[in-house]
Write a protein that holds these residues in place. Structure first.
Motif, PDB file in Angstrom:
ATOM      1  N   THR A  47     -38.004  20.809  -3.777  1.00 43.73           N
ATOM      2  CA  THR A  47     -38.787  21.212  -2.607  1.00 43.73           C
ATOM      3  C   THR A  47     -38.636  20.192  -1.489  1.00 43.73           C
ATOM      4  O   THR A  47     -38.482  20.555  -0.305  1.00 43.73           O
ATOM      5  N   TYR A  48     -38.672  18.921  -1.832  1.00 48.64           N
ATOM      6  CA  TYR A  48     -38.468  17.865  -0.832  1.00 48.64           C
ATOM      7  C   TYR A  48     -37.101  18.004  -0.175  1.00 48.64           C
ATOM      8  O   TYR A  48     -36.988  17.971   1.066  1.00 48.64           O
ATOM      9  N   ARG A  49     -36.053  18.168  -0.971  1.00 47.48           N
ATOM     10  CA  ARG A  49     -34.699  18.220  -0.422  1.00 47.48           C
ATOM     11  C   ARG A  49     -34.494  19.441   0.477  1.00 47.48           C
ATOM     12  O   ARG A  49     -33.868  19.348   1.532  1.00 47.48           O
ATOM     13  N   ARG A  50     -35.020  20.590   0.061  1.00 45.99           N
ATOM     14  CA  ARG A  50     -34.720  21.841   0.755  1.00 45.99           C
ATOM     15  C   ARG A  50     -35.681  22.156   1.884  1.00 45.99           C
ATOM     16  O   ARG A  50     -35.293  22.781   2.884  1.00 45.99           O
ATOM     17  N   HIS A  51     -36.941  21.757   1.740  1.00 45.72           N
ATOM     18  CA  HIS A  51     -37.950  22.231   2.687  1.00 45.72           C
ATOM     19  C   HIS A  51     -38.679  21.131   3.461  1.00 45.72           C
ATOM     20  O   HIS A  51     -39.302  21.434   4.487  1.00 45.72           O
ATOM     21  N   LEU A  52     -38.625  19.897   2.993  1.00 50.63           N
ATOM     22  CA  LEU A  52     -39.313  18.816   3.694  1.00 50.63           C
ATOM     23  C   LEU A  52     -38.335  17.861   4.386  1.00 50.63           C
ATOM     24  O   LEU A  52     -38.474  17.586   5.578  1.00 50.63           O
ATOM     25  N   ARG A  53     -37.360  17.367   3.659  1.00 48.54           N
ATOM     26  CA  ARG A  53     -36.427  16.403   4.241  1.00 48.54           C
ATOM     27  C   ARG A  53     -35.729  16.921   5.495  1.00 48.54           C
ATOM     28  O   ARG A  53     -35.582  16.152   6.472  1.00 48.54           O
ATOM     29  N   PRO A  54     -35.316  18.202   5.554  1.00 46.59           N
ATOM     30  CA  PRO A  54     -34.621  18.661   6.772  1.00 46.59           C
ATOM     31  C   PRO A  54     -35.455  18.604   8.045  1.00 46.59           C
ATOM     32  O   PRO A  54     -34.889  18.627   9.146  1.00 46.59           O
ATOM     33  N   VAL A  55     -36.782  18.537   7.943  1.00 48.41           N
ATOM     34  CA  VAL A  55     -37.609  18.530   9.155  1.00 48.41           C
ATOM     35  C   VAL A  55     -38.273  17.177   9.397  1.00 48.41           C
ATOM     36  O   VAL A  55     -39.118  17.053  10.290  1.00 48.41           O
ATOM     37  N   LEU A  56     -37.900  16.154   8.639  1.00 52.34           N
ATOM     38  CA  LEU A  56     -38.485  14.830   8.830  1.00 52.34           C
ATOM     39  C   LEU A  56     -37.884  14.155  10.069  1.00 52.34           C
ATOM     40  O   LEU A  56     -36.667  14.174  10.264  1.00 52.34           O
ATOM     41  N   PRO A  57     -38.710  13.528  10.899  1.00 54.47           N
ATOM     42  CA  PRO A  57     -38.186  12.777  12.048  1.00 54.47           C
ATOM     43  C   PRO A  57     -37.609  11.440  11.596  1.00 54.47           C
ATOM     44  O   PRO A  57     -38.101  10.830  10.650  1.00 54.47           O
ATOM     45  N   ARG A  58     -36.557  11.007  12.267  1.00 56.28           N
ATOM     46  CA  ARG A  58     -35.954   9.706  11.951  1.00 56.28           C
ATOM     47  C   ARG A  58     -36.445   8.593  12.869  1.00 56.28           C
ATOM     48  O   ARG A  58     -36.269   7.414  12.557  1.00 56.28           O
ATOM     49  N   ASP A  85     -34.133   7.790   1.317  1.00 54.19           N
ATOM     50  CA  ASP A  85     -33.259   8.530   2.225  1.00 54.19           C
ATOM     51  C   ASP A  85     -33.325   8.009   3.661  1.00 54.19           C
ATOM     52  O   ASP A  85     -32.743   8.624   4.567  1.00 54.19           O
ATOM     53  N   GLY A  86     -34.037   6.931   3.880  1.00 53.06           N
ATOM     54  CA  GLY A  86     -34.090   6.349   5.208  1.00 53.06           C
ATOM     55  C   GLY A  86     -35.190   6.886   6.094  1.00 53.06           C
ATOM     56  O   GLY A  86     -35.174   6.651   7.310  1.00 53.06           O
ATOM     57  N   PHE A  87     -36.161   7.595   5.516  1.00 52.01           N
ATOM     58  CA  PHE A  87     -37.299   8.121   6.270  1.00 52.01           C
ATOM     59  C   PHE A  87     -38.560   7.342   5.924  1.00 52.01           C
ATOM     60  O   PHE A  87     -38.626   6.649   4.902  1.00 52.01           O
TER      61      PHE A  87
END
Length: 234
Positions: A47-58, A85-87
């Protein structure tokens, strides 16, 4: 084992750990074992990889609200995965049950994680908002008034995305959970409450019929379902 009928949700079944008078030692042992159970069956890494990580601000820490956080293991994992992952995440984890928060606060502190006794409505009333709103194994606990109220609160609280993850009621999932947990998790509520949770949970068609059209239902293996809401960018 006699397999109960799973044709309809068992709304009247109550989990042992929801009883205010349940054995505290058994309850604390259950909280400690959630980390293992969630890692095996809750699917939060996917769930993190598919639905949360893609919308995290850097360019800044993302704010996250974890509703009904229980022992806090999901929030801790999200912080760890994001950091790798650097977030950066700043997670507010809320639960109305003081027993859950007491156990969670006895674990080693994480600077990015704050626990608070609260319901989602209280944060709405305070005018709070977060990039992400999540919950784990919460939906099946809610009654007919609480369920839509949670979705409405989530829509007001989430600026970027809301993701509620829960069990999907299925015959094979019930059988596998029953057989897989029988040799383990003795002296805790994991097995008994897990089977009750499956009986109380929704099927995918039931969820689709229960949510507003702005929410989408995403089946997830094993025996999971996600409710996802993305606010209108306008």
């Amino acid at each position: 084992m006699i397999l109960p009928s799973l044709a309809h949700r068992d709304r009247d079944a109550r989990e042992w750990m929801d009883d205010p008078g349940c054995d505290r030692e058994t309850l604390d042992r259950t909280y400690s074992q959630f980390r293992v159970v969630n890692a095996l069956v809750a699917g939060w890494h996917a769930t993190y990889r598919r639905h949360l990580r893609p919308v995290l601000p850097r360019d800044r820490p993302a704010t996250v609200l974890d509703i009904g956080c229980g022992g806090g293991d999901v929030a801790r994992n999200l912080i760890r995965w994001a950091r790798r992952d650097g977030f950066s995440l700043q997670v507010t984890a809320i639960d109305p049950d003081p027993r859950a928060l007491a156990w969670a606060r006895r674990r080693p502190p994480v600077p990015e994680l704050t626990f608070r006794p609260a319901l989602s409505r209280e944060l709405v009333d305070e005018g709070r908002s977060f990039d992400l709103v999540i919950s784990n194994h919460l939906l099946h606990h809610l009654d007919e008034q609480q369920f839509p109220a949670l979705l409405a609160d989530s829509q007001q609280l989430a600026r970027v995305r809301a993701v509620h993850s829960d069990i999907r009621r299925e015959r094979w999932g019930y059988l596998l959970f029953s057989a897989g947990t029988r040799p383990f998790f003795r002296r805790s509520f994991i097995r008994e409450d897990g089977l009750i949770s499956i009986r109380r949970s929704y099927t995918v068609p039931e969820l689709r019929a229960a949510v507003p059209p702005t929410w989408r239902v995403a089946p997830q293996r094993p025996s999971r379902a996600l409710l996802i809401h993305d606010p209108d960018p306008r």
